[in-house]
Design an enzyme around this catalytic site. Sequence first.
Site, PDB file in Angstrom:
ATOM      1  N   ASP A   1      -8.388  -5.305  -6.494  1.00 43.54           N
ATOM      2  CA  ASP A   1      -8.262  -4.165  -5.832  1.00 43.54           C
ATOM      3  C   ASP A   1      -8.705  -2.841  -6.502  1.00 43.54           C
ATOM      4  O   ASP A   1      -8.009  -2.615  -7.492  1.00 43.54           O
ATOM      5  CB  ASP A   1      -6.708  -4.216  -5.360  1.00 43.54           C
ATOM      6  CG  ASP A   1      -6.464  -2.868  -4.813  1.00 43.54           C
ATOM      7  OD1 ASP A   1      -7.275  -1.969  -4.306  1.00 43.54           O
ATOM      8  OD2 ASP A   1      -5.281  -2.415  -4.649  1.00 43.54           O
TER       9      ASP A   1
ATOM     10  N   HIS B   1      -6.776  -5.623  -1.610  1.00 46.57           N
ATOM     11  CA  HIS B   1      -5.682  -4.467  -1.069  1.00 46.57           C
ATOM     12  C   HIS B   1      -5.633  -4.742   0.586  1.00 46.57           C
ATOM     13  O   HIS B   1      -6.579  -4.160   1.134  1.00 46.57           O
ATOM     14  CB  HIS B   1      -6.016  -3.181  -1.485  1.00 46.57           C
ATOM     15  CG  HIS B   1      -4.971  -2.126  -1.102  1.00 46.57           C
ATOM     16  ND1 HIS B   1      -4.349  -1.551  -1.973  1.00 46.57           N
ATOM     17  CD2 HIS B   1      -5.002  -1.360  -0.147  1.00 46.57           C
ATOM     18  CE1 HIS B   1      -3.494  -0.807  -1.416  1.00 46.57           C
ATOM     19  NE2 HIS B   1      -3.993  -0.581  -0.375  1.00 46.57           N
TER      20      HIS B   1
ATOM     21  N   SER C   1       0.793  -1.070  -0.106  1.00 45.04           N
ATOM     22  CA  SER C   1      -0.070   0.036   0.141  1.00 45.04           C
ATOM     23  C   SER C   1       0.929   1.283   0.009  1.00 45.04           C
ATOM     24  O   SER C   1       1.608   1.388  -0.923  1.00 45.04           O
ATOM     25  CB  SER C   1      -1.013  -0.107   1.177  1.00 45.04           C
ATOM     26  OG  SER C   1      -1.788   0.973   0.938  1.00 45.04           O
TER      27      SER C   1
END
Length: 464
Positions: A385, A441, A174
């Site tokens: 994601d 994610h 991330s």
Amino acid sequence: MKIWSHVILSLNLLTMVVTQSIIKTLPGFQGDLPFTFETGYIGAGDLDDVQLFYYFIESERSPKDDPLMLWLTGGPGCSAFSGLVYEIGPLQFDYAKSSGNKPVFTLNPYSWTKVANIIFLDSPVGTGFSYSNTWQGYNVSDTITAEQVYEFLRKWLMDHPKFLTNPLYIAGDSYSGKIVPIVVQEISDGNEVGHQPPLNLKGYVLGNPVTDEAKDLNSRVLYAQLKALISDELYESTKLNCMGEYIHPDPSNALCIKDLQNVTDCIGRLYTANILEPNCAVISPKPMGLKWDRGALVNDYVDVLLSTPNLPGPWCRSYNYLYSYIWANDKTVQEALYIREGTKEEWDRCNKSLSYLYNVLNALPYHRNLIKKGYRVLIYSGDQDLAIPYVGTQAWIKSLNLTIDSDWAPWFVDGQVAGYTVEYKYNKYSLTFATVKGGGHTAPEYKPKECFAMLERWLAYYAL
């Protein structure tokens, strides 16, 4: 001045004080831990005012031979404990046996510590159990964070010299997609000018990485079209009217604004971390649409979560995060982890109140610069994601103009397609990009078995 600061740091390394403790048992886990588990603090910054907390777990296979990995969770401000228990560590919550204020752990059969020694670092300062002795110490940025991570690593390895020769990889997901390449650059530069100790850096690993926020988010429209979340006609109209700019459109361009509103109507109520899972708004049902919100990537507020599971409605992944708040804020747990008393009022999985300067808008120049260093790179993206779509990551990787060594092809786990991969080369440098089928994610949270197989093969220099 910079040379003198390096001399001072070298002297500090020789006289540093490191606090570390070996943990044999943990509240919520029955019996002794079946792996070597250490926690501690290492000072960074001026006069060691910043105290960075870490969890270290030795490889369950061969600590002497297996790589050493530093793991940074994203946010910025999300605790490494989140990466440890929800993604790649040896412990995970047993949701069937946990109840109320009694979280129970079970072992993760797909922990990355089965093939690597891993340091889980609470960074930047203010994250997890890391703290500063001064208020000025909490003023950090992308570059300051990377500098402090590098300082931490040097000091940690001075205190753990048996790992100095292990292959070193820097990893994260991330928002750490920005921080990791900066750290790698710091290490590379430090090795070249003779900083001590020399770090045996071999490469880095990134999952669902934030790289260039504008371009990452701009790719959501293309991703939505590829996933049939918007119609082909709306995609073509939006592309034409907005001229490919969806995040910062011209507000006077009425056709573009109308198209973007239609796109938002289509995708705004999806769970951006995984479009296949229910969206449980814990703050407001108002859709984020195309707008950038770092908080949307962490999306759990403990005061709301405490009541949410009791309400009727769909199961949501964010409910899982409640146990981390209950466990880490327990005084018995903090004593077991040797947390310094009075340094934290309350532990947050993701601290949203950091005094943080986002001073690196685009990490791509770091990736470009590192190509000539000959490192190994693994970049993976969960293909469900929407927060940081794989197509945006693909696009910036292609912009590096590397040579394709092994073209796009499926990779398998247990005879099933686990995702798709492509390998790039440039002299001694190599980059493997992989999608994780069904992953969100971040990918290991959704597909732990597949992600473990991916990492194990890559560390062993095998094709995925």
